[in-house]
Motif scaffolding. Structure first.
Motif, mmCIF file in Angstrom:
data_model
loop_
_atom_site.group_PDB
_atom_site.id
_atom_site.type_symbol
_atom_site.label_atom_id
_atom_site.label_comp_id
_atom_site.label_asym_id
_atom_site.label_seq_id
_atom_site.Cartn_x
_atom_site.Cartn_y
_atom_site.Cartn_z
ATOM 1 N N LEU A 10 0.855 -1.181 0.000
ATOM 2 C CA LEU A 10 0.000 0.000 0.000
ATOM 3 C C LEU A 10 0.892 1.232 0.000
ATOM 4 C CD1 LEU A 10 -2.734 1.400 0.199
ATOM 5 C CD2 LEU A 10 -2.668 1.032 2.680
ATOM 6 N N GLY A 11 1.154 1.774 -1.175
ATOM 7 C CA GLY A 11 2.049 2.909 -1.308
ATOM 8 C C GLY A 11 1.309 4.228 -1.370
ATOM 9 N N GLY A 12 2.081 5.299 -1.427
ATOM 10 C CA GLY A 12 1.470 6.612 -1.477
ATOM 11 C C GLY A 12 0.815 6.922 -2.805
ATOM 12 N N THR A 13 1.316 6.308 -3.887
ATOM 13 C CA THR A 13 0.757 6.568 -5.209
ATOM 14 C C THR A 13 0.165 5.335 -5.883
ATOM 15 O OG1 THR A 13 2.937 6.242 -6.221
ATOM 16 C CG2 THR A 13 2.328 8.490 -5.626
ATOM 17 N N LYS A 14 0.621 4.143 -5.483
ATOM 18 C CA LYS A 14 0.090 2.922 -6.093
ATOM 19 C C LYS A 14 -0.083 1.848 -5.033
ATOM 20 C CE LYS A 14 4.251 0.686 -6.009
ATOM 21 N NZ LYS A 14 4.579 -0.557 -5.282
ATOM 22 N N THR A 15 -1.039 0.957 -5.285
ATOM 23 C CA THR A 15 -1.251 -0.218 -4.438
ATOM 24 C C THR A 15 -1.061 -1.438 -5.317
ATOM 25 O OG1 THR A 15 -2.827 0.971 -3.056
ATOM 26 C CG2 THR A 15 -2.844 -1.420 -2.898
ATOM 27 N N GLU A 16 -0.195 -2.334 -4.891
ATOM 28 C CA GLU A 16 0.204 -3.457 -5.726
ATOM 29 C C GLU A 16 -0.066 -4.772 -5.013
ATOM 30 O OE1 GLU A 16 4.045 -4.666 -8.530
ATOM 31 O OE2 GLU A 16 4.293 -3.246 -6.879
ATOM 32 N N ILE A 32 -2.789 -0.769 -8.927
ATOM 33 C CA ILE A 32 -3.794 0.248 -9.199
ATOM 34 C C ILE A 32 -3.360 1.541 -8.505
ATOM 35 C CG2 ILE A 32 -5.701 -1.401 -9.438
ATOM 36 C CD1 ILE A 32 -6.537 -0.702 -6.568
ATOM 37 N N PRO A 33 -3.862 2.687 -8.946
ATOM 38 C CA PRO A 33 -3.565 3.928 -8.219
ATOM 39 C C PRO A 33 -4.138 3.853 -6.803
ATOM 40 C CG PRO A 33 -4.472 4.400 -10.400
ATOM 41 C CD PRO A 33 -4.659 2.925 -10.167
ATOM 42 N N THR A 34 -3.389 4.373 -5.846
ATOM 43 C CA THR A 34 -3.861 4.397 -4.466
ATOM 44 C C THR A 34 -4.928 5.475 -4.296
ATOM 45 O OG1 THR A 34 -1.757 3.602 -3.575
ATOM 46 C CG2 THR A 34 -3.192 4.805 -2.055
ATOM 47 N N VAL A 35 -6.087 5.061 -3.820
ATOM 48 C CA VAL A 35 -7.116 6.040 -3.494
ATOM 49 C C VAL A 35 -6.670 6.799 -2.247
ATOM 50 C CG1 VAL A 35 -8.430 4.374 -2.109
ATOM 51 C CG2 VAL A 35 -9.585 6.370 -3.059
ATOM 52 N N ARG A 36 -6.842 8.090 -2.238
ATOM 53 C CA ARG A 36 -6.319 8.897 -1.140
ATOM 54 C C ARG A 36 -7.464 9.453 -0.294
ATOM 55 N NH1 ARG A 36 -1.107 9.616 -1.284
ATOM 56 N NH2 ARG A 36 -1.210 11.349 0.201
ATOM 57 N N ASP A 37 -7.178 9.544 1.012
ATOM 58 C CA ASP A 37 -8.090 10.194 1.959
ATOM 59 C C ASP A 37 -9.455 9.502 2.059
ATOM 60 O OD1 ASP A 37 -6.181 12.267 2.513
ATOM 61 O OD2 ASP A 37 -6.733 13.181 0.593
ATOM 62 N N ASP A 38 -9.469 8.190 1.817
ATOM 63 C CA ASP A 38 -10.731 7.436 1.908
ATOM 64 C C ASP A 38 -10.406 6.051 2.484
ATOM 65 O OD1 ASP A 38 -13.118 6.002 1.551
ATOM 66 O OD2 ASP A 38 -13.639 7.114 -0.265
ATOM 67 N N TYR A 39 -10.577 5.915 3.785
ATOM 68 C CA TYR A 39 -10.206 4.684 4.480
ATOM 69 C C TYR A 39 -11.019 3.489 3.988
ATOM 70 C CZ TYR A 39 -9.414 1.501 8.451
ATOM 71 O OH TYR A 39 -9.098 0.427 9.237
ATOM 72 N N ASP A 40 -12.332 3.636 3.894
ATOM 73 C CA ASP A 40 -13.179 2.519 3.469
ATOM 74 C C ASP A 40 -12.848 2.082 2.047
ATOM 75 O OD1 ASP A 40 -14.477 2.477 5.911
ATOM 76 O OD2 ASP A 40 -16.116 3.769 5.253
ATOM 77 N N ALA A 41 -12.575 3.037 1.170
ATOM 78 C CA ALA A 41 -12.218 2.688 -0.207
ATOM 79 C C ALA A 41 -10.882 1.954 -0.252
ATOM 80 C CB ALA A 41 -12.161 3.945 -1.073
ATOM 81 N N THR A 42 -9.977 2.304 0.662
ATOM 82 C CA THR A 42 -8.696 1.594 0.748
ATOM 83 C C THR A 42 -8.917 0.118 1.064
ATOM 84 O OG1 THR A 42 -7.526 3.594 1.465
ATOM 85 C CG2 THR A 42 -6.496 1.487 1.972
ATOM 86 N N ASN A 83 2.519 8.286 6.535
ATOM 87 C CA ASN A 83 2.389 9.492 5.734
ATOM 88 C C ASN A 83 1.162 9.441 4.829
ATOM 89 O OD1 ASN A 83 3.345 7.746 3.779
ATOM 90 N ND2 ASN A 83 5.277 8.826 3.443
ATOM 91 N N SER A 84 0.556 8.282 4.700
ATOM 92 C CA SER A 84 -0.809 8.178 4.159
ATOM 93 C C SER A 84 -1.732 8.418 5.345
ATOM 94 C CB SER A 84 -1.041 6.794 3.536
ATOM 95 O OG SER A 84 -0.165 6.577 2.448
ATOM 96 N N THR A 85 -1.944 9.677 5.655
ATOM 97 C CA THR A 85 -2.451 10.079 6.967
ATOM 98 C C THR A 85 -3.868 9.597 7.256
ATOM 99 O OG1 THR A 85 -3.057 12.221 5.985
ATOM 100 C CG2 THR A 85 -0.943 12.087 7.135
ATOM 101 N N TRP A 86 -4.631 9.234 6.235
ATOM 102 C CA TRP A 86 -5.988 8.745 6.475
ATOM 103 C C TRP A 86 -6.003 7.364 7.140
ATOM 104 C CZ3 TRP A 86 -3.522 8.912 1.829
ATOM 105 C CH2 TRP A 86 -3.401 7.731 1.109
#
Length: 302
Positions: A10-16, A32-42, A83-86
């Motif tokens: 689970l990276g800052g820009t991509k999730t692999e 896929i691109p990492t969804v930002r600021d959305d815990y449930d979507a993560t 640093n993925s503060t969500w």
């Protein structure tokens, strides 16, 4: 017991996601691109990637390990220091285990890099491996004989949020960090920090690879920024050598692809290492930006 292991980075820009077998062979990988600021979507995105890997394996309820840009507090079970503060303040491991209906192993992404490279990468054959990430952020992990060292506070080997050694107060104060302090090594040594150095010097915001390209094309300010970066990285790594003297230092993350790091930093290290000599190998991660996801898969040993 299944031969398959699933790893998530689970990276800052991509999730692999990766699917490995017991011989460390990659059977499936996608990102896929990492969804930002959305815990449930993560949580949903991770579950979707696990499902894809299980389709490829033809099995369900496979062991899952995940590397995150933070750590799990032993006191609360919540994520801290991300640093993925969500993710911070969330019971991520508990929630994801419930979501996937199995126990999920979670650790810092730099620990995953260290495990991967110690197992079958650039750190193979060394006992004590220090693995630094020079990416969106700047983290690090330590592996001893192939297993991660985490520590009671979950921060063993962490270097990104110490102030950069031998640096003026003015330089430190010019770089506020998301953690609430200023002058953290992350604000200098990450790929983001490299770009900030160029922006502070020129007022122009460009990407790291563009700085390297401009330096190669002869731009004087880009050349100076890179030279400063190599010196800053040497200072950061010298502190690690002075404290723990690892057998090898492995670097991953986007900025680790700057080839000159492995010649220029090595020349600079004796200036800062206690005793004025340094034989520590500094090498790029063999598995590149997929090393972390491989290490996550191996959090569940055979």
């Amino acid at each position: 017991m299944t031969d398959f292991r699933i790893g998530i980075d689970l990276g800052g820009t991509k999730t692999e996601v990766i699917l490995l077998n017991g011989r460390s062979q990659e059977l499936f990988r996608t990102r896929i691109p990492t969804v930002r600021d959305d815990y449930d979507a993560t949580l949903r995105d991770i579950a979707g990637l696990v499902a894809q890997a299980e389709v490829a394996a033809g099995e369900t309820l496979l062991p899952v390990g995940i590397g995150i840009p933070g750590t799990i507090s032993r006191k609360t079970g919540w994520v801290k220091n991300a640093n993925s503060t969500w993710l911070n303040g969330k019971p991520f491991q508990k929630d994801l285990s419930a979501f996937l209906m199995r126990d999920v192993k979670v650790t810092n992404d730099a620990n995953c890099l260290a495990v991967s490279e110690a197992t079958d990468g650039a750190g193979r054959g060394y006992d004590l491996v220090f693995a630094g990430i020079l990416g969106t952020g700047c983290g690090a992990g330590v592996a001893y004989q192939g297993r991660p060292i985490v520590g009671p506070n979950g921060v063993a080997g962490e270097w990104g949020h110490n102030p950069l050694a031998w640096t003026s107060d003015a330089e430190l104060n010019a770089r506020p960090c998301y953690c609430g302090k200023a002058g953290c090594q992350e604000t200098f040594l990450s790929g983001t920090g490299l770009c900030l150095s160029y922006q502070l010097a020129t007022g122009e915001k460009i990407k790291g690879h563009e700085i390297v390209e401009r330096a190669q094309a002869g731009e004087a300010i880009a050349q100076k920024i890179l030279a400063d970066y190599f010196d800053q990285l040497a200072r950061g790594l010298a502190c690690i050598i002075n404290v723990m003297d690892p057998d090898v230092i492995v670097l991953g993350g986007g900025a680790s692809n700057i080839a000159a790091i492995y010649t220029e930093v090595h020349k600079l290290l004796p200036k800062y290492v206690f005793g004025r000599e340094c034989d520590t190998p500094i090498v790029p991660a063999v598995h590149g930006d997929s090393s972390g996801v491989r290490g996550a898969a191996w959090l569940n040993p055979l």
